[in-house]
Design a protein around this motif. Structure first.
Motif, PDB file in Angstrom:
ATOM      1  N   ASP A  52      67.327  16.805 129.874  1.00  0.00           N
ATOM      2  CA  ASP A  52      66.554  16.303 131.018  1.00  0.00           C
ATOM      3  C   ASP A  52      65.795  17.422 131.728  1.00  0.00           C
ATOM      4  O   ASP A  52      65.117  17.181 132.720  1.00  0.00           O
ATOM      5  N   ARG A  53      65.957  18.670 131.227  1.00  0.00           N
ATOM      6  CA  ARG A  53      65.260  19.840 131.752  1.00  0.00           C
ATOM      7  C   ARG A  53      65.656  20.173 133.192  1.00  0.00           C
ATOM      8  O   ARG A  53      64.913  20.842 133.910  1.00  0.00           O
ATOM      9  N   HIS A  54      66.847  19.729 133.609  1.00  0.00           N
ATOM     10  CA  HIS A  54      67.320  20.021 134.957  1.00  0.00           C
ATOM     11  C   HIS A  54      68.252  21.233 134.993  1.00  0.00           C
ATOM     12  O   HIS A  54      68.373  21.886 136.026  1.00  0.00           O
ATOM     13  N   ASN A  55      68.926  21.514 133.877  1.00  0.00           N
ATOM     14  CA  ASN A  55      69.906  22.595 133.845  1.00  0.00           C
ATOM     15  C   ASN A  55      69.526  23.629 132.789  1.00  0.00           C
ATOM     16  O   ASN A  55      68.857  23.315 131.806  1.00  0.00           O
ATOM     17  N   VAL A  56      69.987  24.854 133.035  1.00  0.00           N
ATOM     18  CA  VAL A  56      69.731  25.938 132.086  1.00  0.00           C
ATOM     19  C   VAL A  56      71.052  26.496 131.565  1.00  0.00           C
ATOM     20  O   VAL A  56      72.086  26.435 132.242  1.00  0.00           O
ATOM     21  N   TYR A  57      70.998  27.033 130.350  1.00  0.00           N
ATOM     22  CA  TYR A  57      72.156  27.634 129.714  1.00  0.00           C
ATOM     23  C   TYR A  57      71.710  28.936 129.047  1.00  0.00           C
ATOM     24  O   TYR A  57      70.510  29.189 128.879  1.00  0.00           O
ATOM     25  N   CYS A  58      72.673  29.734 128.652  1.00  0.00           N
ATOM     26  CA  CYS A  58      72.301  30.946 127.925  1.00  0.00           C
ATOM     27  C   CYS A  58      71.712  30.543 126.573  1.00  0.00           C
ATOM     28  O   CYS A  58      72.126  29.541 125.975  1.00  0.00           O
ATOM     29  N   GLY A  59      70.747  31.309 126.114  1.00  0.00           N
ATOM     30  CA  GLY A  59      70.053  30.943 124.886  1.00  0.00           C
ATOM     31  C   GLY A  59      70.924  31.052 123.650  1.00  0.00           C
ATOM     32  O   GLY A  59      70.780  30.261 122.716  1.00  0.00           O
ATOM     33  N   ALA A  60      71.849  32.017 123.633  1.00  0.00           N
ATOM     34  CA  ALA A  60      72.635  32.270 122.423  1.00  0.00           C
ATOM     35  C   ALA A  60      73.758  31.267 122.201  1.00  0.00           C
ATOM     36  O   ALA A  60      74.018  30.845 121.073  1.00  0.00           O
ATOM     37  N   HIS A  61      74.434  30.860 123.298  1.00  0.00           N
ATOM     38  CA  HIS A  61      75.638  30.036 123.142  1.00  0.00           C
ATOM     39  C   HIS A  61      75.565  28.704 123.879  1.00  0.00           C
ATOM     40  O   HIS A  61      76.495  27.915 123.824  1.00  0.00           O
ATOM     41  N   LEU A  63      75.760  28.007 127.098  1.00  0.00           N
ATOM     42  CA  LEU A  63      76.836  27.922 128.087  1.00  0.00           C
ATOM     43  C   LEU A  63      76.265  28.165 129.481  1.00  0.00           C
ATOM     44  O   LEU A  63      75.356  28.974 129.671  1.00  0.00           O
ATOM     45  N   GLU A  64      76.820  27.432 130.462  1.00  0.00           N
ATOM     46  CA  GLU A  64      76.403  27.664 131.851  1.00  0.00           C
ATOM     47  C   GLU A  64      76.847  29.040 132.325  1.00  0.00           C
ATOM     48  O   GLU A  64      76.108  29.741 133.001  1.00  0.00           O
ATOM     49  N   LYS A  65      78.095  29.386 131.993  1.00  0.00           N
ATOM     50  CA  LYS A  65      78.640  30.693 132.355  1.00  0.00           C
ATOM     51  C   LYS A  65      79.087  31.366 131.074  1.00  0.00           C
ATOM     52  O   LYS A  65      79.982  30.888 130.388  1.00  0.00           O
ATOM     53  N   CYS A  66      78.454  32.470 130.757  1.00  0.00           N
ATOM     54  CA  CYS A  66      78.710  33.133 129.478  1.00  0.00           C
ATOM     55  C   CYS A  66      78.968  34.611 129.720  1.00  0.00           C
ATOM     56  O   CYS A  66      78.081  35.335 130.198  1.00  0.00           O
ATOM     57  N   ASP A  67      80.191  35.052 129.426  1.00  0.00           N
ATOM     58  CA  ASP A  67      80.530  36.469 129.598  1.00  0.00           C
ATOM     59  C   ASP A  67      79.794  37.332 128.585  1.00  0.00           C
ATOM     60  O   ASP A  67      79.397  38.465 128.897  1.00  0.00           O
ATOM     61  N   ALA A  68      79.617  36.808 127.381  1.00  0.00           N
ATOM     62  CA  ALA A  68      78.945  37.585 126.339  1.00  0.00           C
ATOM     63  C   ALA A  68      77.498  37.892 126.726  1.00  0.00           C
ATOM     64  O   ALA A  68      77.002  39.000 126.485  1.00  0.00           O
ATOM     65  N   CYS A  69      76.834  36.902 127.320  1.00  0.00           N
ATOM     66  CA  CYS A  69      75.434  37.094 127.738  1.00  0.00           C
ATOM     67  C   CYS A  69      75.321  37.607 129.172  1.00  0.00           C
ATOM     68  O   CYS A  69      74.211  37.884 129.651  1.00  0.00           O
ATOM     69  N   ASP A  70      76.469  37.679 129.866  1.00  0.00           N
ATOM     70  CA  ASP A  70      76.513  38.158 131.249  1.00  0.00           C
ATOM     71  C   ASP A  70      75.602  37.336 132.165  1.00  0.00           C
ATOM     72  O   ASP A  70      74.776  37.870 132.904  1.00  0.00           O
ATOM     73  N   VAL A  71      75.746  35.997 132.085  1.00  0.00           N
ATOM     74  CA  VAL A  71      74.965  35.101 132.945  1.00  0.00           C
ATOM     75  C   VAL A  71      75.888  34.044 133.560  1.00  0.00           C
ATOM     76  O   VAL A  71      76.929  33.710 132.992  1.00  0.00           O
ATOM     77  N   ASP A  72      75.515  33.557 134.719  1.00  0.00           N
ATOM     78  CA  ASP A  72      76.258  32.496 135.393  1.00  0.00           C
ATOM     79  C   ASP A  72      75.251  31.589 136.088  1.00  0.00           C
ATOM     80  O   ASP A  72      74.668  31.941 137.111  1.00  0.00           O
ATOM     81  N   TYR A  73      75.037  30.401 135.511  1.00  0.00           N
ATOM     82  CA  TYR A  73      74.065  29.455 136.042  1.00  0.00           C
ATOM     83  C   TYR A  73      74.737  28.250 136.710  1.00  0.00           C
ATOM     84  O   TYR A  73      74.078  27.247 136.965  1.00  0.00           O
TER      85      TYR A  73
END
Length: 253
Positions: A52-61, A63-73
């Motif tokens: 629905d293009r409302h939420n974002v995730y890390c591109g690789a996995h 995931l909303e919160k990804c330790d590997a990519c060091d992101v928290d959305y």
């Protein structure tokens, strides 16, 4: 030539004139040196969008919160979802606009816990307090944070009391510490901590917890009375230990 008047007695005159169109604010030009620092520090991040293009995730996995990519959305997605289901909100409302329904449900759920607590149904009370806490933290992120902290700290304080009565002193202490972290100058958190420590037979730590609470509210009757009870209990234990040592010496003699 007459003008149309629209004012009450004692008010200033309000003459009708053609309404002027609001002017767009003129934004200052960005500071080149600061912009260069921002551009230098910028690191592109690969993103993946929900269907629905409302939420974002890390591109690789994805995931909303990804330790590997060091992101928290998580926070960003929650805000985006709230705005998506409220299309009339062009932007978040001011922080002083409070969702009254949330306050009502938190209070009603907490009151259910209080009734169960008074009936000595401590496990059931803990469950209702946990539910009230979950509702309290679900407030829209644009609302004033202090309101959520006040609601949540009250509910967690009550849950600490229920854990204490259920003789789960470790959980009672954990909740008391959480209350203190949210409202350090509130006496109730320090009282709950002292009670939990007393249940664990850590008398000196309990006394220190009360004294810290009294540093914020020196005249708090609940803390003053409880400190006296702790000191009385500590003296009783010391007397019992002294009598036991005397008995041991008499037996040895």
């Amino acid at each position: 030539m007459s003008h149309s008047h629209s004012h009450a007695p004692g008010e200033e005159h309000s003459h009708s004139h053609a309404q002027e169109a609001p002017q767009s604010p003129v934004l200052p030009a960005p500071d080149p040196a600061l912009q260069a620092l921002i551009d230098e520090d910028f690191q592109p991040v690969a993103l993946s969008l929900s269907d629905d293009r409302h939420n974002v995730y890390c591109g690789a996995h994805r995931l909303e919160k990804c330790d590997a990519c060091d992101v928290d959305y998580v926070g960003l997605n929650r805000l985006s979802s709230l705005l998506a289901v409220n299309p009339n909100l062009l932007c978040p409302p001011p922080a002083n606009v409070v969702t009254q329904k949330v306050s009502q449900v938190v209070k009603a759920t907490k009151d259910e816990g209080n009734s169960l607590f008074k009936s000595s149904l401590h496990t059931a009370a803990i469950n209702r307090y946990t539910a009230a806490a979950s509702i309290a933290v679900s407030r829209p992120p644009w609302e004033a944070n202090q309101l959520m902290r006040d609601e949540l700290s009250t509910v967690i304080s009550n849950r600490s009391a229920a854990f204490y009565e259920a003789q789960d002193y470790v959980s009672a202490l954990a909740d008391a510490e959480a209350v203190i972290s949210m409202r350090r100058n509130w006496s109730k958190g320090h009282f709950r901590k002292a009670k939990a420590l007393l249940g664990m037979r850590k008398l000196r730590d309990a006394a220190e917890a009360v004294k810290l609470g009294l540093s914020f509210e020196p005249a708090n009757a609940e803390l003053v009375t409880f400190l006296a009870e702790i000191e009385k209990f500590e003296k009783k234990l010391q007397d019992e230990k002294y009598e036991a040592r005397v008995q041991e010496k008499l037996i040895a003699a």
